[in-house]
Design a protein around this motif. Sequence first.
Motif, PDB file in Angstrom:
ATOM      1  N   CYS A  72      10.296  40.800 -76.908  1.00 24.49           N
ATOM      2  CA  CYS A  72      11.138  39.971 -77.780  1.00 24.49           C
ATOM      3  C   CYS A  72      11.955  38.969 -76.970  1.00 24.49           C
ATOM      4  CB  CYS A  72      12.044  40.860 -78.629  1.00 24.49           C
ATOM      5  SG  CYS A  72      13.188  39.940 -79.690  1.00 24.49           S
ATOM      6  N   LEU A  73      12.861  39.451 -76.140  1.00 23.63           N
ATOM      7  CA  LEU A  73      13.786  38.558 -75.450  1.00 23.63           C
ATOM      8  C   LEU A  73      13.077  37.643 -74.460  1.00 23.63           C
ATOM      9  CD1 LEU A  73      16.736  37.718 -75.030  1.00 23.63           C
ATOM     10  CD2 LEU A  73      16.836  39.431 -73.193  1.00 23.63           C
ATOM     11  N   ALA A  74      12.279  38.213 -73.563  1.00 20.00           N
ATOM     12  CA  ALA A  74      11.614  37.409 -72.527  1.00 20.00           C
ATOM     13  C   ALA A  74      10.300  36.797 -73.009  1.00 20.00           C
ATOM     14  CB  ALA A  74      11.377  38.264 -71.278  1.00 20.00           C
ATOM     15  N   ARG A  75       9.849  37.219 -74.196  1.00 18.86           N
ATOM     16  CA  ARG A  75       8.614  36.716 -74.795  1.00 18.86           C
ATOM     17  C   ARG A  75       7.412  36.911 -73.881  1.00 18.86           C
ATOM     18  NH1 ARG A  75      10.389  32.282 -79.065  1.00 18.86           N
ATOM     19  NH2 ARG A  75      12.585  32.794 -79.197  1.00 18.86           N
ATOM     20  N   GLU A  76       7.418  38.040 -73.180  1.00 25.11           N
ATOM     21  CA  GLU A  76       6.288  38.394 -72.317  1.00 25.11           C
ATOM     22  C   GLU A  76       5.143  38.969 -73.138  1.00 25.11           C
ATOM     23  OE1 GLU A  76       7.082  41.087 -69.079  1.00 25.11           O
ATOM     24  OE2 GLU A  76       9.045  40.186 -68.726  1.00 25.11           O
ATOM     25  N   ASP A  77       3.968  38.834 -72.609  1.00 25.53           N
ATOM     26  CA  ASP A  77       2.810  39.508 -73.186  1.00 25.53           C
ATOM     27  C   ASP A  77       2.750  40.879 -72.516  1.00 25.53           C
ATOM     28  OD1 ASP A  77       0.456  40.227 -74.415  1.00 25.53           O
ATOM     29  OD2 ASP A  77      -0.802  39.022 -73.077  1.00 25.53           O
ATOM     30  N   ALA A  78       3.492  41.817 -73.066  1.00 27.82           N
ATOM     31  CA  ALA A  78       3.602  43.161 -72.494  1.00 27.82           C
ATOM     32  C   ALA A  78       3.053  44.145 -73.526  1.00 27.82           C
ATOM     33  CB  ALA A  78       5.052  43.479 -72.160  1.00 27.82           C
ATOM     34  N   PRO A  79       1.790  44.532 -73.375  1.00 28.57           N
ATOM     35  CA  PRO A  79       1.198  45.426 -74.371  1.00 28.57           C
ATOM     36  C   PRO A  79       1.880  46.797 -74.373  1.00 28.57           C
ATOM     37  CG  PRO A  79      -0.270  45.159 -72.488  1.00 28.57           C
ATOM     38  CD  PRO A  79       0.879  44.219 -72.283  1.00 28.57           C
ATOM     39  N   PRO A  80       1.693  47.545 -75.452  1.00 25.54           N
ATOM     40  CA  PRO A  80       2.278  48.883 -75.510  1.00 25.54           C
ATOM     41  C   PRO A  80       1.839  49.738 -74.322  1.00 25.54           C
ATOM     42  CG  PRO A  80       1.339  48.277 -77.620  1.00 25.54           C
ATOM     43  CD  PRO A  80       0.913  47.233 -76.644  1.00 25.54           C
ATOM     44  N   ILE A  81       2.703  50.616 -73.921  1.00 21.44           N
ATOM     45  CA  ILE A  81       2.405  51.515 -72.805  1.00 21.44           C
ATOM     46  C   ILE A  81       1.614  52.719 -73.310  1.00 21.44           C
ATOM     47  CG2 ILE A  81       3.393  52.912 -70.946  1.00 21.44           C
ATOM     48  CD1 ILE A  81       6.034  51.211 -71.479  1.00 21.44           C
ATOM     49  N   TYR A  82       2.070  53.305 -74.390  1.00 24.05           N
ATOM     50  CA  TYR A  82       1.499  54.556 -74.869  1.00 24.05           C
ATOM     51  C   TYR A  82       0.829  54.436 -76.238  1.00 24.05           C
ATOM     52  CZ  TYR A  82       4.554  56.365 -71.212  1.00 24.05           C
ATOM     53  OH  TYR A  82       5.177  56.592 -70.022  1.00 24.05           O
ATOM     54  N   TYR A  83       1.466  53.795 -77.169  1.00 27.13           N
ATOM     55  CA  TYR A  83       0.943  53.793 -78.534  1.00 27.13           C
ATOM     56  C   TYR A  83      -0.107  52.706 -78.726  1.00 27.13           C
ATOM     57  CZ  TYR A  83       3.748  49.725 -79.858  1.00 27.13           C
ATOM     58  OH  TYR A  83       4.280  48.473 -79.946  1.00 27.13           O
ATOM     59  N   SER A  84      -0.830  52.816 -79.812  1.00 22.03           N
ATOM     60  CA  SER A  84      -1.841  51.819 -80.170  1.00 22.03           C
ATOM     61  C   SER A  84      -1.884  51.721 -81.693  1.00 22.03           C
ATOM     62  CB  SER A  84      -3.216  52.238 -79.648  1.00 22.03           C
ATOM     63  OG  SER A  84      -3.640  53.412 -80.319  1.00 22.03           O
ATOM     64  N   ASP A  85      -2.645  50.777 -82.193  1.00 24.96           N
ATOM     65  CA  ASP A  85      -2.810  50.664 -83.645  1.00 24.96           C
ATOM     66  C   ASP A  85      -3.441  51.928 -84.216  1.00 24.96           C
ATOM     67  OD1 ASP A  85      -1.678  48.152 -83.726  1.00 24.96           O
ATOM     68  OD2 ASP A  85      -3.607  47.109 -83.604  1.00 24.96           O
ATOM     69  N   PHE A 128      12.127  36.509 -79.883  1.00 24.38           N
ATOM     70  CA  PHE A 128      11.360  36.573 -81.128  1.00 24.38           C
ATOM     71  C   PHE A 128      10.596  37.888 -81.166  1.00 24.38           C
ATOM     72  CE2 PHE A 128       7.573  35.905 -83.726  1.00 24.38           C
ATOM     73  CZ  PHE A 128       8.162  35.472 -84.909  1.00 24.38           C
ATOM     74  N   ALA A 129      10.847  38.670 -82.208  1.00 29.84           N
ATOM     75  CA  ALA A 129      10.144  39.947 -82.393  1.00 29.84           C
ATOM     76  C   ALA A 129       8.985  39.701 -83.356  1.00 29.84           C
ATOM     77  CB  ALA A 129      11.091  41.004 -82.940  1.00 29.84           C
ATOM     78  N   ALA A 130       7.786  39.655 -82.804  1.00 28.59           N
ATOM     79  CA  ALA A 130       6.605  39.375 -83.621  1.00 28.59           C
ATOM     80  C   ALA A 130       6.410  40.432 -84.703  1.00 28.59           C
ATOM     81  CB  ALA A 130       5.371  39.287 -82.733  1.00 28.59           C
ATOM     82  N   HIS A 131       6.722  41.691 -84.383  1.00 27.86           N
ATOM     83  CA  HIS A 131       6.517  42.757 -85.365  1.00 27.86           C
ATOM     84  C   HIS A 131       7.460  42.636 -86.565  1.00 27.86           C
ATOM     85  CE1 HIS A 131       9.787  44.410 -82.908  1.00 27.86           C
ATOM     86  NE2 HIS A 131       9.991  45.334 -83.832  1.00 27.86           N
ATOM     87  N   ARG A 132       8.546  41.892 -86.394  1.00 26.46           N
ATOM     88  CA  ARG A 132       9.473  41.676 -87.513  1.00 26.46           C
ATOM     89  C   ARG A 132       9.451  40.227 -87.994  1.00 26.46           C
ATOM     90  NH1 ARG A 132      14.763  45.450 -86.807  1.00 26.46           N
ATOM     91  NH2 ARG A 132      13.679  47.307 -86.110  1.00 26.46           N
ATOM     92  N   LYS A 133       8.737  39.395 -87.266  1.00 28.07           N
ATOM     93  CA  LYS A 133       8.580  37.975 -87.615  1.00 28.07           C
ATOM     94  C   LYS A 133       9.916  37.249 -87.753  1.00 28.07           C
ATOM     95  CE  LYS A 133       4.138  38.613 -89.940  1.00 28.07           C
ATOM     96  NZ  LYS A 133       3.894  39.992 -89.663  1.00 28.07           N
ATOM     97  N   LYS A 134      10.825  37.526 -86.801  1.00 28.90           N
ATOM     98  CA  LYS A 134      12.112  36.822 -86.814  1.00 28.90           C
ATOM     99  C   LYS A 134      12.735  36.823 -85.434  1.00 28.90           C
ATOM    100  CE  LYS A 134      14.272  39.395 -89.945  1.00 28.90           C
ATOM    101  NZ  LYS A 134      15.301  40.083 -90.740  1.00 28.90           N
ATOM    102  N   GLU A 135      13.746  35.980 -85.298  1.00 27.18           N
ATOM    103  CA  GLU A 135      14.475  35.868 -84.037  1.00 27.18           C
ATOM    104  C   GLU A 135      15.653  36.833 -84.022  1.00 27.18           C
ATOM    105  OE1 GLU A 135      14.000  31.404 -82.398  1.00 27.18           O
ATOM    106  OE2 GLU A 135      15.324  31.612 -84.150  1.00 27.18           O
ATOM    107  N   PHE A 136      16.018  37.238 -82.811  1.00 28.41           N
ATOM    108  CA  PHE A 136      17.166  38.117 -82.582  1.00 28.41           C
ATOM    109  C   PHE A 136      17.898  37.600 -81.359  1.00 28.41           C
ATOM    110  CE2 PHE A 136      14.069  40.624 -84.801  1.00 28.41           C
ATOM    111  CZ  PHE A 136      14.810  41.389 -85.683  1.00 28.41           C
ATOM    112  N   ASP A 137      19.232  37.563 -81.420  1.00 31.57           N
ATOM    113  CA  ASP A 137      19.956  37.169 -80.220  1.00 31.57           C
ATOM    114  C   ASP A 137      20.150  38.389 -79.315  1.00 31.57           C
ATOM    115  OD1 ASP A 137      22.302  38.522 -81.176  1.00 31.57           O
ATOM    116  OD2 ASP A 137      23.180  36.658 -81.930  1.00 31.57           O
ATOM    117  N   LEU A 138      20.473  38.117 -78.068  1.00 31.72           N
ATOM    118  CA  LEU A 138      20.629  39.199 -77.097  1.00 31.72           C
ATOM    119  C   LEU A 138      21.727  40.160 -77.521  1.00 31.72           C
ATOM    120  CD1 LEU A 138      19.980  40.649 -74.469  1.00 31.72           C
ATOM    121  CD2 LEU A 138      21.382  38.937 -73.255  1.00 31.72           C
ATOM    122  N   ARG A 139      22.762  39.667 -78.150  1.00 34.54           N
ATOM    123  CA  ARG A 139      23.842  40.523 -78.642  1.00 34.54           C
ATOM    124  C   ARG A 139      23.280  41.576 -79.601  1.00 34.54           C
ATOM    125  NH1 ARG A 139      26.213  36.752 -80.228  1.00 34.54           N
ATOM    126  NH2 ARG A 139      27.878  36.499 -78.677  1.00 34.54           N
TER     127      ARG A 139
END
Length: 169
Positions: A72-85, A128-139
């Motif tokens: 979300c914050l850094a907008r990295e392409d960081a796939p899940p570590i453990y879970y999957s669809d 930007f949290a893609a899973h929620r389709k909205k922006e969030f501030d660091l606070r």
Amino acid sequence: MTTTERRMPATISDERTALEDWLDFHRATLAQKVAGLDEEQLREASVPPSTLTLMGLVRHMAEVERSWFRRCLAREDAPPIYYSDEDLDRDINVTAADSWEEAYATWQAEIAAARDAARGRSLDDLGFAAHRKKEFDLRWIYLHMIEEYARHNGHADLIRERIDGATGA
């Protein structure tokens, strides 16, 4: 596993310091809840039919750190570590193939990555949290992470008490 010192946040500070200190306090609380247990104890389910374990909580928090700070914050392409669809609860549901050493190291690495992602950013900076389709501030992210840890630390308290009777901290 290294010992994490838990420091009570100052009662008077600026907003950024307060948010970071409270998040670190809750991270350290979870670290204290898992300290001194062996692999078998860390895999012990809370209360059947629940599969919730202390190892599962640590793995879950690694995923949460990654999701909010890196994705979300850094907008990295960081796939899940453990879970999957196919298995959305794979972080919580540990198997015989999973190890505590890996889970703890991954959690600590994600905490370090989270700190790096937040460093130098304003509390007003947006992710930007893609899973929620909205922006969030660091606070908001800091507040959500504090809430997430606080809730799961309550779970960890009960699991730890069930394992060896330890309470507090």
